[in-house]
Design an enzyme around this catalytic site. Structure first.
Site, short mmCIF file in Angstrom:
data_model
loop_
_atom_site.label_atom_id
_atom_site.label_comp_id
_atom_site.label_asym_id
_atom_site.label_seq_id
_atom_site.Cartn_x
_atom_site.Cartn_y
_atom_site.Cartn_z
N HIS A 1 -56.18 1.62 -77.23
CA HIS A 1 -57.55 1.09 -76.99
C HIS A 1 -57.46 0.02 -75.80
O HIS A 1 -58.66 -0.53 -75.58
CB HIS A 1 -58.13 0.39 -78.22
CG HIS A 1 -58.62 1.50 -79.17
ND1 HIS A 1 -58.11 2.13 -80.25
CD2 HIS A 1 -60.07 2.15 -79.27
CE1 HIS A 1 -58.66 3.05 -80.78
NE2 HIS A 1 -60.00 3.06 -80.48
N GLU B 1 -61.73 11.56 -79.48
CA GLU B 1 -60.81 10.98 -80.17
C GLU B 1 -60.00 11.82 -81.15
O GLU B 1 -58.58 12.22 -80.93
CB GLU B 1 -60.80 9.55 -80.78
CG GLU B 1 -60.87 8.66 -79.51
CD GLU B 1 -61.13 7.19 -80.25
OE1 GLU B 1 -59.95 6.78 -81.22
OE2 GLU B 1 -61.89 6.45 -79.96
#
Length: 280
Positions: free
Chosen positions: A176, A143
Protein backbone atom coordinates in the site's frame (compact mmCIF):
# COMPACT_ATOMS: atom_id res chain seq x y z
CA UNK A 1 -0.61 -43.14 -13.94
CA UNK A 2 1.45 -41.28 -11.32
CA UNK A 3 2.55 -38.70 -13.87
CA UNK A 4 -1.06 -38.03 -14.86
CA UNK A 5 -2.09 -37.73 -11.22
CA UNK A 6 0.76 -35.37 -10.42
CA UNK A 7 -0.17 -33.13 -13.35
CA UNK A 8 -3.63 -32.77 -11.84
CA UNK A 9 -2.82 -32.45 -8.13
CA UNK A 10 0.76 -31.26 -7.75
CA UNK A 11 1.99 -27.73 -8.33
CA UNK A 12 5.05 -25.94 -6.97
CA UNK A 13 3.95 -22.52 -5.73
CA UNK A 14 6.47 -19.72 -6.24
CA UNK A 15 5.62 -16.99 -3.70
CA UNK A 16 8.90 -15.07 -4.01
CA UNK A 17 8.59 -14.76 -7.76
CA UNK A 18 4.93 -13.77 -7.51
CA UNK A 19 5.44 -11.04 -4.92
CA UNK A 20 8.55 -9.63 -6.59
CA UNK A 21 6.62 -9.31 -9.85
CA UNK A 22 3.62 -7.75 -8.06
CA UNK A 23 5.72 -5.18 -6.21
CA UNK A 24 7.74 -4.20 -9.26
CA UNK A 25 4.61 -3.77 -11.41
CA UNK A 26 2.61 -1.97 -8.73
CA UNK A 27 5.33 0.42 -7.68
CA UNK A 28 6.41 1.25 -11.24
CA UNK A 29 2.86 2.12 -12.29
CA UNK A 30 2.19 4.00 -9.05
CA UNK A 31 5.42 5.97 -9.52
CA UNK A 32 4.09 6.90 -12.96
CA UNK A 33 0.88 8.13 -11.29
CA UNK A 34 2.83 10.12 -8.70
CA UNK A 35 5.09 11.82 -11.25
CA UNK A 36 2.26 12.62 -13.70
CA UNK A 37 -0.59 13.41 -11.32
CA UNK A 38 -2.68 15.37 -13.81
CA UNK A 39 -6.02 13.59 -13.81
CA UNK A 40 -6.28 10.97 -16.56
CA UNK A 41 -2.57 10.11 -16.54
CA UNK A 42 -2.67 9.62 -12.77
CA UNK A 43 -5.79 7.47 -13.08
CA UNK A 44 -4.22 5.19 -15.68
CA UNK A 45 -1.06 4.74 -13.62
CA UNK A 46 -2.96 3.99 -10.43
CA UNK A 47 -5.38 1.63 -12.18
CA UNK A 48 -2.52 -0.35 -13.72
CA UNK A 49 -0.88 -0.55 -10.32
CA UNK A 50 -4.14 -1.59 -8.68
CA UNK A 51 -4.77 -4.42 -11.12
CA UNK A 52 -1.21 -5.74 -10.96
CA UNK A 53 -1.81 -8.40 -8.24
CA UNK A 54 -4.90 -9.75 -10.02
CA UNK A 55 -3.27 -9.64 -13.46
CA UNK A 56 -0.12 -11.42 -12.33
CA UNK A 57 -2.13 -13.99 -10.37
CA UNK A 58 -4.31 -14.79 -13.40
CA UNK A 59 -1.30 -15.01 -15.73
CA UNK A 60 0.57 -17.20 -13.23
CA UNK A 61 -2.35 -19.58 -12.81
CA UNK A 62 -3.43 -19.93 -16.42
CA UNK A 63 0.04 -20.15 -17.93
CA UNK A 64 0.92 -22.94 -15.52
CA UNK A 65 0.72 -26.56 -16.59
CA UNK A 66 -1.32 -27.47 -13.54
CA UNK A 67 -4.93 -28.42 -14.21
CA UNK A 68 -5.51 -28.50 -10.46
CA UNK A 69 -4.33 -24.91 -10.00
CA UNK A 70 -6.60 -23.66 -12.79
CA UNK A 71 -9.58 -25.62 -11.50
CA UNK A 72 -8.99 -24.37 -7.96
CA UNK A 73 -8.88 -20.74 -9.13
CA UNK A 74 -12.22 -21.10 -10.93
CA UNK A 75 -13.77 -22.86 -7.93
CA UNK A 76 -12.72 -20.13 -5.54
CA UNK A 77 -14.46 -17.39 -7.49
CA UNK A 78 -17.44 -19.09 -9.15
CA UNK A 79 -18.70 -21.74 -6.69
CA UNK A 80 -20.87 -19.30 -4.74
CA UNK A 81 -23.24 -22.10 -3.65
CA UNK A 82 -20.47 -23.52 -1.48
CA UNK A 83 -20.10 -20.36 0.59
CA UNK A 84 -20.73 -20.51 4.32
CA UNK A 85 -22.79 -17.36 4.95
CA UNK A 86 -22.49 -17.61 8.74
CA UNK A 87 -18.76 -16.96 8.56
CA UNK A 88 -19.22 -14.04 6.18
CA UNK A 89 -21.92 -12.57 8.42
CA UNK A 90 -19.64 -13.31 11.36
CA UNK A 91 -16.97 -11.19 9.72
CA UNK A 92 -19.48 -8.39 9.22
CA UNK A 93 -20.55 -8.63 12.87
CA UNK A 94 -16.96 -8.59 14.10
CA UNK A 95 -16.19 -5.42 12.13
CA UNK A 96 -19.40 -3.78 13.35
CA UNK A 97 -18.54 -4.55 16.98
CA UNK A 98 -14.99 -3.27 16.44
CA UNK A 99 -16.29 0.03 15.11
CA UNK A 100 -18.83 0.42 17.92
CA UNK A 101 -16.18 -0.29 20.58
CA UNK A 102 -13.77 2.13 18.92
CA UNK A 103 -16.27 4.99 18.89
CA UNK A 104 -17.38 4.35 22.48
CA UNK A 105 -13.75 4.19 23.62
CA UNK A 106 -13.04 7.49 21.86
CA UNK A 107 -15.61 9.17 24.11
CA UNK A 108 -13.07 8.89 26.94
CA UNK A 109 -10.79 11.16 24.91
CA UNK A 110 -13.33 13.73 23.78
CA UNK A 111 -14.85 11.85 20.87
CA UNK A 112 -18.47 12.37 19.84
CA UNK A 113 -21.44 10.03 19.54
CA UNK A 114 -22.06 11.70 16.19
CA UNK A 115 -19.48 9.25 14.83
CA UNK A 116 -22.26 6.64 14.77
CA UNK A 117 -23.92 8.57 11.94
CA UNK A 118 -23.41 7.93 8.24
CA UNK A 119 -21.36 10.35 6.17
CA UNK A 120 -22.92 12.03 3.15
CA UNK A 121 -19.97 11.33 0.90
CA UNK A 122 -16.53 9.78 1.10
CA UNK A 123 -13.36 11.00 2.78
CA UNK A 124 -11.55 11.04 -0.58
CA UNK A 125 -12.44 11.89 -4.15
CA UNK A 126 -10.98 8.97 -6.06
CA UNK A 127 -8.29 9.58 -8.67
CA UNK A 128 -9.15 11.16 -11.99
CA UNK A 129 -12.24 9.66 -13.62
CA UNK A 130 -12.84 7.23 -10.76
CA UNK A 131 -15.33 8.11 -8.04
CA UNK A 132 -14.65 7.07 -4.47
CA UNK A 133 -17.24 4.28 -4.43
CA UNK A 134 -15.93 2.78 -7.66
CA UNK A 135 -12.38 3.02 -6.35
CA UNK A 136 -13.06 1.09 -3.13
CA UNK A 137 -15.14 -1.48 -5.03
CA UNK A 138 -12.44 -2.11 -7.62
CA UNK A 139 -9.80 -2.20 -4.89
CA UNK A 140 -11.65 -4.94 -3.01
CA UNK A 141 -12.31 -7.10 -6.07
CA UNK A 142 -8.92 -6.73 -7.73
CA UNK A 143 -6.90 -7.12 -4.54
CA UNK A 144 -8.73 -10.28 -3.53
CA UNK A 145 -8.36 -11.87 -6.97
CA UNK A 146 -4.61 -11.31 -6.65
CA UNK A 147 -4.06 -12.11 -2.99
CA UNK A 148 -6.54 -14.96 -2.60
CA UNK A 149 -6.25 -16.08 -6.22
CA UNK A 150 -2.59 -16.98 -5.78
CA UNK A 151 -0.68 -14.89 -3.24
CA UNK A 152 -1.99 -16.18 0.06
CA UNK A 153 -2.08 -19.83 -0.98
CA UNK A 154 1.49 -19.58 -2.27
CA UNK A 155 2.63 -18.80 1.29
CA UNK A 156 0.25 -21.22 3.01
CA UNK A 157 1.59 -24.06 0.85
CA UNK A 158 4.73 -23.89 3.00
CA UNK A 159 3.51 -22.51 6.36
CA UNK A 160 0.68 -22.70 8.88
CA UNK A 161 -2.15 -20.20 8.41
CA UNK A 162 -0.88 -18.34 11.48
CA UNK A 163 2.59 -17.82 10.07
CA UNK A 164 1.11 -17.14 6.64
CA UNK A 165 -1.09 -14.39 8.12
CA UNK A 166 1.93 -12.72 9.72
CA UNK A 167 4.00 -12.84 6.52
CA UNK A 168 1.14 -11.70 4.33
CA UNK A 169 0.22 -8.90 6.76
CA UNK A 170 3.64 -7.30 6.34
CA UNK A 171 3.57 -7.81 2.56
CA UNK A 172 0.07 -6.37 2.28
CA UNK A 173 1.01 -3.29 4.31
CA UNK A 174 4.15 -2.65 2.23
CA UNK A 175 2.16 -2.99 -1.01
CA UNK A 176 0.00 0.00 0.00
CA UNK A 177 2.94 2.38 0.51
CA UNK A 178 2.89 4.15 -2.92
CA UNK A 179 -0.80 5.02 -2.48
CA UNK A 180 0.10 7.54 0.21
CA UNK A 181 1.65 9.74 -2.48
CA UNK A 182 -1.07 9.48 -5.16
CA UNK A 183 -3.46 12.48 -5.02
CA UNK A 184 -7.13 11.63 -4.62
CA UNK A 185 -6.66 8.39 -2.69
CA UNK A 186 -7.76 7.84 0.90
CA UNK A 187 -4.16 7.07 1.81
CA UNK A 188 -2.96 10.38 0.38
CA UNK A 189 -5.59 12.30 2.35
CA UNK A 190 -4.70 10.80 5.74
CA UNK A 191 -0.98 11.31 5.13
CA UNK A 192 -1.64 15.01 4.55
CA UNK A 193 -3.58 15.18 7.81
CA UNK A 194 -0.92 13.55 9.95
CA UNK A 195 1.81 10.97 9.40
CA UNK A 196 0.55 9.17 12.50
CA UNK A 197 -2.62 8.27 10.61
CA UNK A 198 -0.52 6.82 7.80
CA UNK A 199 1.47 4.64 10.19
CA UNK A 200 -1.74 3.59 11.95
CA UNK A 201 -3.16 2.35 8.65
CA UNK A 202 -0.01 0.33 7.92
CA UNK A 203 -0.03 -1.17 11.43
CA UNK A 204 -3.73 -2.05 11.25
CA UNK A 205 -3.28 -4.08 8.07
CA UNK A 206 -1.41 -6.91 9.84
CA UNK A 207 -4.11 -7.87 12.41
CA UNK A 208 -6.81 -7.31 9.77
CA UNK A 209 -5.05 -9.99 7.73
CA UNK A 210 -5.88 -12.57 10.40
CA UNK A 211 -9.59 -11.74 10.22
CA UNK A 212 -9.58 -11.88 6.42
CA UNK A 213 -7.73 -15.20 6.48
CA UNK A 214 -10.32 -16.58 8.90
CA UNK A 215 -13.17 -15.62 6.54
CA UNK A 216 -11.24 -17.02 3.56
CA UNK A 217 -10.30 -20.39 5.05
CA UNK A 218 -13.63 -20.97 6.79
CA UNK A 219 -15.28 -20.54 3.39
CA UNK A 220 -13.12 -23.29 1.88
CA UNK A 221 -10.64 -20.74 0.53
CA UNK A 222 -13.26 -18.77 -1.37
CA UNK A 223 -12.16 -15.63 -3.21
CA UNK A 224 -15.80 -14.60 -3.43
CA UNK A 225 -16.17 -14.68 0.36
CA UNK A 226 -13.04 -12.55 0.73
CA UNK A 227 -14.34 -10.06 -1.85
CA UNK A 228 -17.67 -9.71 -0.02
CA UNK A 229 -15.89 -9.19 3.30
CA UNK A 230 -13.36 -6.74 1.82
CA UNK A 231 -16.16 -4.73 0.18
CA UNK A 232 -18.00 -4.51 3.50
CA UNK A 233 -14.89 -3.36 5.36
CA UNK A 234 -14.08 -0.71 2.74
CA UNK A 235 -17.64 0.59 2.67
CA UNK A 236 -18.24 0.71 6.41
CA UNK A 237 -14.86 2.36 7.02
CA UNK A 238 -15.89 5.12 4.64
CA UNK A 239 -19.56 5.59 5.52
CA UNK A 240 -19.34 5.53 9.34
CA UNK A 241 -18.29 8.98 10.49
CA UNK A 242 -15.30 7.90 12.55
CA UNK A 243 -12.57 10.47 13.02
CA UNK A 244 -8.95 9.63 12.12
CA UNK A 245 -8.16 9.58 15.84
CA UNK A 246 -10.88 7.01 16.46
CA UNK A 247 -9.44 4.86 13.68
CA UNK A 248 -6.24 4.73 15.71
CA UNK A 249 -8.26 3.27 18.59
CA UNK A 250 -9.88 0.95 16.05
CA UNK A 251 -6.49 -0.65 15.38
CA UNK A 252 -6.37 -1.70 19.03
CA UNK A 253 -9.75 -3.41 18.79
CA UNK A 254 -8.90 -5.03 15.44
CA UNK A 255 -5.84 -6.50 17.14
CA UNK A 256 -7.93 -7.75 20.08
CA UNK A 257 -10.41 -9.32 17.65
CA UNK A 258 -7.58 -11.00 15.75
CA UNK A 259 -6.16 -12.45 18.97
CA UNK A 260 -9.60 -13.79 19.97
CA UNK A 261 -10.15 -15.32 16.51
CA UNK A 262 -6.75 -17.03 16.57
CA UNK A 263 -7.28 -18.29 20.13
CA UNK A 264 -10.73 -19.71 19.33
CA UNK A 265 -9.57 -21.20 16.03
CA UNK A 266 -6.24 -22.66 17.09
CA UNK A 267 -6.61 -25.79 15.00
CA UNK A 268 -7.21 -23.78 11.84
CA UNK A 269 -4.34 -21.37 12.38
CA UNK A 270 -1.72 -23.79 13.70
CA UNK A 271 -2.46 -27.10 11.94
CA UNK A 272 0.01 -28.14 9.28
CA UNK A 273 -2.03 -30.78 7.51
CA UNK A 274 -2.59 -28.48 4.52
CA UNK A 275 1.11 -27.74 4.00
CA UNK A 276 2.12 -29.16 0.67
CA UNK A 277 -1.49 -30.16 -0.03
CA UNK A 278 -3.32 -26.89 -0.73
CA UNK A 279 -4.73 -28.16 -4.01
CA UNK A 280 -5.89 -31.54 -2.74
Amino acid sequence: MNQIQNNHTFYTYKPKRFYIQVFIATWVFCLFAILFNDGLTCTIGMLLGLISPATIAIITVFTSKSDALKKDFKRKIFNFWKLKPLYILGGYLIMTVIICCSILFSLLFGGSLNQFSFTEGFTFSGPGLFGAFLTITLAAILEEVGWRGYGEDSIAQYHSWFKESIIFGFVWAAWHLPLFWIPGTYHYEIRLMNNIYMFNFLISVAPMGFITTWVYVKNNRSMLASILFHLFVNFIQEKIAMTPDTKCFETIFVTIAAVVIVFTNRDMFFEKRHIGHILE
